[in-house]
Design a protein around this motif. Structure first.
Motif, PDB file in Angstrom:
ATOM      1  N   LYS A 149       0.830  -1.197   0.000  1.00 45.69           N
ATOM      2  CA  LYS A 149       0.000   0.000   0.000  1.00 45.69           C
ATOM      3  C   LYS A 149       0.865   1.249   0.000  1.00 45.69           C
ATOM      4  N   ALA A 150       1.965   1.194   0.742  1.00 43.86           N
ATOM      5  CA  ALA A 150       2.917   2.309   0.722  1.00 43.86           C
ATOM      6  C   ALA A 150       3.415   2.502  -0.692  1.00 43.86           C
ATOM      7  N   GLY A 151       3.685   1.399  -1.356  1.00 45.38           N
ATOM      8  CA  GLY A 151       4.141   1.462  -2.735  1.00 45.38           C
ATOM      9  C   GLY A 151       3.117   2.089  -3.649  1.00 45.38           C
ATOM     10  N   ALA A 152       1.845   1.842  -3.376  1.00 53.35           N
ATOM     11  CA  ALA A 152       0.804   2.327  -4.275  1.00 53.35           C
ATOM     12  C   ALA A 152       0.555   3.812  -4.101  1.00 53.35           C
ATOM     13  N   GLU A 153       0.653   4.310  -2.852  1.00 53.13           N
ATOM     14  CA  GLU A 153       0.137   5.650  -2.598  1.00 53.13           C
ATOM     15  C   GLU A 153       1.194   6.716  -2.356  1.00 53.13           C
ATOM     16  N   ALA A 154       2.420   6.329  -2.062  1.00 54.56           N
ATOM     17  CA  ALA A 154       3.467   7.324  -1.845  1.00 54.56           C
ATOM     18  C   ALA A 154       4.359   7.395  -3.077  1.00 54.56           C
ATOM     19  N   ALA A 155       4.722   8.604  -3.453  1.00 58.08           N
ATOM     20  CA  ALA A 155       5.477   8.796  -4.693  1.00 58.08           C
ATOM     21  C   ALA A 155       6.790   8.025  -4.714  1.00 58.08           C
ATOM     22  N   ASN A 156       7.397   7.869  -3.539  1.00 54.94           N
ATOM     23  CA  ASN A 156       8.690   7.176  -3.489  1.00 54.94           C
ATOM     24  C   ASN A 156       8.569   5.668  -3.681  1.00 54.94           C
ATOM     25  N   TYR A 157       7.356   5.134  -3.538  1.00 52.88           N
ATOM     26  CA  TYR A 157       7.199   3.687  -3.570  1.00 52.88           C
ATOM     27  C   TYR A 157       6.126   3.228  -4.551  1.00 52.88           C
ATOM     28  N   PRO A 158       6.209   3.598  -5.817  1.00 51.02           N
ATOM     29  CA  PRO A 158       5.207   3.085  -6.744  1.00 51.02           C
ATOM     30  C   PRO A 158       5.360   1.580  -6.898  1.00 51.02           C
ATOM     31  N   PHE A 159       4.270   0.898  -7.074  1.00 51.68           N
ATOM     32  CA  PHE A 159       4.352  -0.545  -7.283  1.00 51.68           C
ATOM     33  C   PHE A 159       3.178  -0.972  -8.138  1.00 51.68           C
ATOM     34  N   CYS A 160       3.273  -2.182  -8.657  1.00 55.10           N
ATOM     35  CA  CYS A 160       2.133  -2.747  -9.358  1.00 55.10           C
ATOM     36  C   CYS A 160       1.970  -4.176  -8.856  1.00 55.10           C
ATOM     37  N   VAL A 208       1.880 -10.863  -4.811  1.00 53.66           N
ATOM     38  CA  VAL A 208       3.188 -10.309  -5.164  1.00 53.66           C
ATOM     39  C   VAL A 208       3.079  -8.804  -5.391  1.00 53.66           C
ATOM     40  N   GLY A 209       3.945  -8.034  -4.738  1.00 52.93           N
ATOM     41  CA  GLY A 209       3.986  -6.590  -4.943  1.00 52.93           C
ATOM     42  C   GLY A 209       5.382  -6.153  -5.322  1.00 52.93           C
ATOM     43  N   VAL A 210       5.483  -5.237  -6.273  1.00 54.03           N
ATOM     44  CA  VAL A 210       6.779  -4.708  -6.691  1.00 54.03           C
ATOM     45  C   VAL A 210       6.935  -3.309  -6.107  1.00 54.03           C
TER      46      VAL A 210
END
Length: 366
Positions: free
Chosen positions: A22-33, A39-41
């Motif tokens: 979720k941090a990856g999804a919502e914070a600019a420093n941690y984009p993920f798909c 599995v999260g990138v």
């Protein structure tokens, strides 16, 4: 780089995984798909890339990434296929390293599977399943090797190592804890793809109260003591806090952590520990078109680093023009032209060992 998150039920494994993604999804420093449901990138935060991209007005900015795989389905007997054992063990086989989440907090509302908080018992449950799976693999390999060892010196030498590892596992110890392997033996054992030989980070999941004062938690000390016996690293994280900060913007996140007396997020600590565990560093390339971080192993020479970008770069390698990031920023105000004027931009050949933070332009001819 793919890391597998493992742990028994109710230790905070899924909470941590969900917070990370979720941090990856919502914070600019941690984009993920999300590649698949478990599995999260996650982007590896690197302030150097942001700064270089801004200085060079780069059209693209590309960070390193880490895949986190939430591996589920472990029960006692997994090595024999019980529960989702085969799936669990198969997923571990695919990862570069294991992040073993261990419960180090009391909470009457969250039932522990064994009825009490027992970090060493939890570790032993999972490690035992990995060891039993490895022993089964070794038994088959020993049986096969014995047939040819009588007339083959190389096979006879392999057989001795196989028996040595098997005897070690029989004592309930993970293969990664073996200290008396020479370089050739270690390379051979690594080639066996044993689950208990994979590098591991023990993630001690603590309560919010213990997150800042890590020295007072006796459960964490138990985990540290066990990890030391394997030469493994321990990262202390509060999954609940990670979940809370995953909802915040970067500035709010920093303020929140500061109020709690925590210097950096659990995700940042886990990423740094992963790089140390796997002997990884980053070199950087920058220009108007793109600024990018590239992951290599410690000790990689310039031509092989060039090959990370393109095989032609390695094949036709001439030289590497390089300067360290810290030197560029402290002595050249971030300007490559000033670096050239001051003679700080070095020309390195085929034997140059790339260092973390090297900014490199490769010259090649194919």
């Amino acid at each position: 780089m793919k890391l597998g998150i493992v742990g028994l039920p109710n230790v905070g494994k899924s909470t941590l995984f969900n917070a990370i993604t979720k941090a990856g999804a919502e914070a600019a420093n941690y984009p993920f798909c999300t590649i698949e449901p478990n599995v999260g990138v996650v982007t590896v935060p690197d302030e150097r890339i942001r700064v270089l991209s801004e200085l060079n007005h780069s059209k693209k900015t590309i960070y390193n990434t880490i895949e986190f795989c939430d591996i589920a389905g472990l029960v006692k007997g997994a090595s024999k296929g019980e529960g989702l054992g085969n799936k669990f063990l198969g997923h571990i086989r695919e990862v570069a390293a294991i992040c073993h989440v261990v419960r180090c907090f009391e909470n009457d509302n969250i039932v522990h599977v064994s009825g009490k908080i027992d970090p060493l018992g939890d570790i032993n449950t999972i490690n035992t399943e990995l060891i039993l799976s490895d022993m089964e693999i070794l038994e088959r390999r020993i049986s096969k090797t014995q047939k040819v060892a009588r007339n083959d010196k190389a096979a006879a030498a392999e057989l001795e190592i196989l028996k040595k590892v098997y005897a070690f596992l029989e004592n309930g110890q993970s293969a990664r804890a073996m200290e008396d392997l020479d370089d050739d033996e270690a390379a051979f054992v690594a080639s066996l793809d044993l689950l208990s030989y994979k590098p591991i980070i023990y993630v001690a999941n603590v309560s919010e109260e213990d997150a800042a004062d890590q020295g007072e938690n006796p459960y964490v000390e138990q985990v540290r003591s066990f990890a030391a016996s394997e030469g493994a690293e321990v990262v202390v994280i509060c999954a609940e806090i990670e979940q809370e900060i995953s909802e915040l913007e970067d500035e709010e996140k920093a303020m929140f952590l500061e109020e709690l007396g925590i210097s950096e997020s659990g995700l940042d600590k886990l990423i740094k520990a992963s790089y140390r565990l796997l002997d990884l560093i980053s070199f950087l390339t920058t220009g108007e078109d793109e600024t990018r971080a590239w992951t290599i192993r410690v000790g990689t020479k310039a031509p092989q680093a060039a090959g990370k970008i393109h095989t032609d770069f390695e094949r036709g390698f001439i030289r590497a023009e390089t300067i360290g990031y810290e030197t560029l920023m402290s002595q050249c105000e971030g300007s490559m032209s000033k670096a050239k004027e001051k003679g700080l931009l070095r020309s390195e050949g085929k034997e140059y060992v790339v260092k973390d933070g090297d900014i490199i332009t490769f010259l090649f001819n194919v």
